[in-house]
Scaffold this motif. Structure first.
Motif, PDB file in Angstrom:
ATOM      1  N   GLU A   1      57.930  12.699  -0.510  1.00  0.00           N
ATOM      2  CA  GLU A   1      56.821  12.174  -1.292  1.00  0.00           C
ATOM      3  C   GLU A   1      57.304  11.579  -2.610  1.00  0.00           C
ATOM      4  OE1 GLU A   1      52.513  13.573  -3.180  1.00  0.00           O
ATOM      5  OE2 GLU A   1      53.995  15.081  -2.600  1.00  0.00           O
TER       6      GLU A   1
ATOM      7  N   MET B   1      48.436  18.016   2.522  1.00  0.00           N
ATOM      8  CA  MET B   1      49.017  17.020   3.415  1.00  0.00           C
ATOM      9  C   MET B   1      48.467  17.254   4.819  1.00  0.00           C
ATOM     10  SD  MET B   1      52.998  15.954   4.203  1.00  0.00           S
ATOM     11  CE  MET B   1      53.570  17.574   4.763  1.00  0.00           C
TER      12      MET B   1
ATOM     13  N   GLY C   1      57.148  19.440   8.668  1.00  0.00           N
ATOM     14  CA  GLY C   1      56.450  19.319   7.398  1.00  0.00           C
ATOM     15  C   GLY C   1      56.933  20.371   6.418  1.00  0.00           C
TER      16      GLY C   1
ATOM     17  N   ILE D   1      56.561  21.830   2.060  1.00  0.00           N
ATOM     18  CA  ILE D   1      56.356  21.741   0.616  1.00  0.00           C
ATOM     19  C   ILE D   1      57.658  22.229   0.002  1.00  0.00           C
ATOM     20  CG2 ILE D   1      55.073  22.529  -1.391  1.00  0.00           C
ATOM     21  CD1 ILE D   1      52.640  22.891   0.359  1.00  0.00           C
TER      22      ILE D   1
ATOM     23  N   GLY E   1      48.875  22.932   2.544  1.00  0.00           N
ATOM     24  CA  GLY E   1      48.565  22.692   1.151  1.00  0.00           C
ATOM     25  C   GLY E   1      48.592  23.953   0.328  1.00  0.00           C
TER      26      GLY E   1
ATOM     27  N   PHE F   1      55.779  17.064  -1.175  1.00  0.00           N
ATOM     28  CA  PHE F   1      55.664  17.133   0.278  1.00  0.00           C
ATOM     29  C   PHE F   1      56.805  16.386   0.971  1.00  0.00           C
ATOM     30  CE2 PHE F   1      51.007  17.500  -0.784  1.00  0.00           C
ATOM     31  CZ  PHE F   1      50.806  18.747  -0.211  1.00  0.00           C
TER      32      PHE F   1
ATOM     33  N   VAL G   1      48.208  12.445   2.070  1.00  0.00           N
ATOM     34  CA  VAL G   1      48.347  13.479   1.051  1.00  0.00           C
ATOM     35  C   VAL G   1      47.259  13.276   0.009  1.00  0.00           C
ATOM     36  CG1 VAL G   1      50.807  13.854   1.373  1.00  0.00           C
ATOM     37  CG2 VAL G   1      50.052  12.119  -0.247  1.00  0.00           C
TER      38      VAL G   1
END
Length: 270
Positions: free
Chosen positions: A120, A138, A154, A156, A210, A241, A267
């Motif tokens: 991101e 996201m 995926g 964070i 999230g 992200f 996002v």
């Protein structure tokens, strides 16, 4: 709310305010969509940047020099003639943005595994780096086309605030079909695994990951939602992200690996 969202024009392709979006022409009017868009809306003849707004992402690939994988900027990713290669490309059958990460590839200094993965960014071109306070989300619709054993689809990830290079969380897909969330125990490491679903290889599914309130991880997989506490040791760190194919196995093979196709990704931050 400041939202990087997905807009689809039924007459022409309209501007998208951040995020990742499938776009294609149809009838008239416009619709605001904050989730996935079905693949028939995509043009399978253009680069991913022609179907998706890649203005708030940069790409890391499993090539380059040892310890320093090649990074493709947002500017190079954007547009119908934007960047694509064998590791990041439009599937000509359905328009999906596809990521390929072989078992043998260039890795970052802190990993043993290759990746083809988006990171991101801010629209200005600076690296996204947001605090845990507020609500950050996201959403993705995807399918794992093939995987040797395990792939992260995926994350964070921790940004500034300390010396840790760990993620806050990683969402894994295993060759058994199990979808597993890994939550980091502290910035020093250690991960707790939570099995949150099962989808056969090649089948389409969706996730939302999230954080909210500065202390809670929220995960939804195919409509089923779970919540996890964020340890206070992460409070000093900002976050960002990531999404794509971050393979979780390695060997000398360049034909084995993880191929992941995305049909929608957004996002939002508030």
């Amino acid at each position: 709310m400041r939202m990087r969202t997905l807009l689809t024009s039924l007459a022409t392709v309209t501007a998208v305010t951040g995020g990742l979006a499938l776009m294609a022409p149809a009838a008239s009017g416009s619709t605001h969509i904050t989730g996935a868009v079905a693949s028939p809306l995509a043009d399978p003849t253009v680069a991913p940047g022609g179907n998706f707004d890649l203005g708030v992402w940069q790409l890391q690939e499993p090539v380059g020099s040892p310890g320093s994988p090649t990074t493709i900027s947002s500017a190079r990713l954007q547009g119908a003639n934007g960047f694509q290669d064998s590791y990041f490309y439009t599937d000509t059958r359905d328009g999906a943005m596809t990521f390929w990460a072989p078992e043998k590839g260039v890795t970052t200094p802190n990993s043993n595994y290759a990746r083809s993965e988006l990171r991101e960014m801010n629209r200005s071109g600076s690296a996204a780096n947001w605090s845990l306070s507020g609500t950050h989300t996201m959403k993705a619709t995807l399918r794992v086309v093939s995987v040797t054993s395990n792939v992260c689809v995926g994350q964070i990830h921790l940004g500034t605030g300390g010396t840790s290079t760990k993620p806050l969380l990683e969402l894994y897909y295993r060759s058994s079909g199990d979808i597993v969330l890994g939550t980091e125990n502290s910035p020093d490491g250690g991960q707790t695994l939570h099995t949150v679903g099962n989808v056969a290889v090649g089948k389409t599914w969706s996730y939302t990951i999230g954080v909210s309130g500065g202390n809670t991880i929220n995960l939804t997989v195919n409509g089923s939602t779970t919540h996890y506490a964020i340890p206070s040791s992460f409070n000093a760190y900002k976050q960002y992200f990531k999404a794509g194919s971050y393979n979780q196995s390695s060997s000398d093979s360049t034909t084995k690996g993880a191929r992941v196709a995305f049909y929608g990704l957004t996002v939002s931050h508030s």
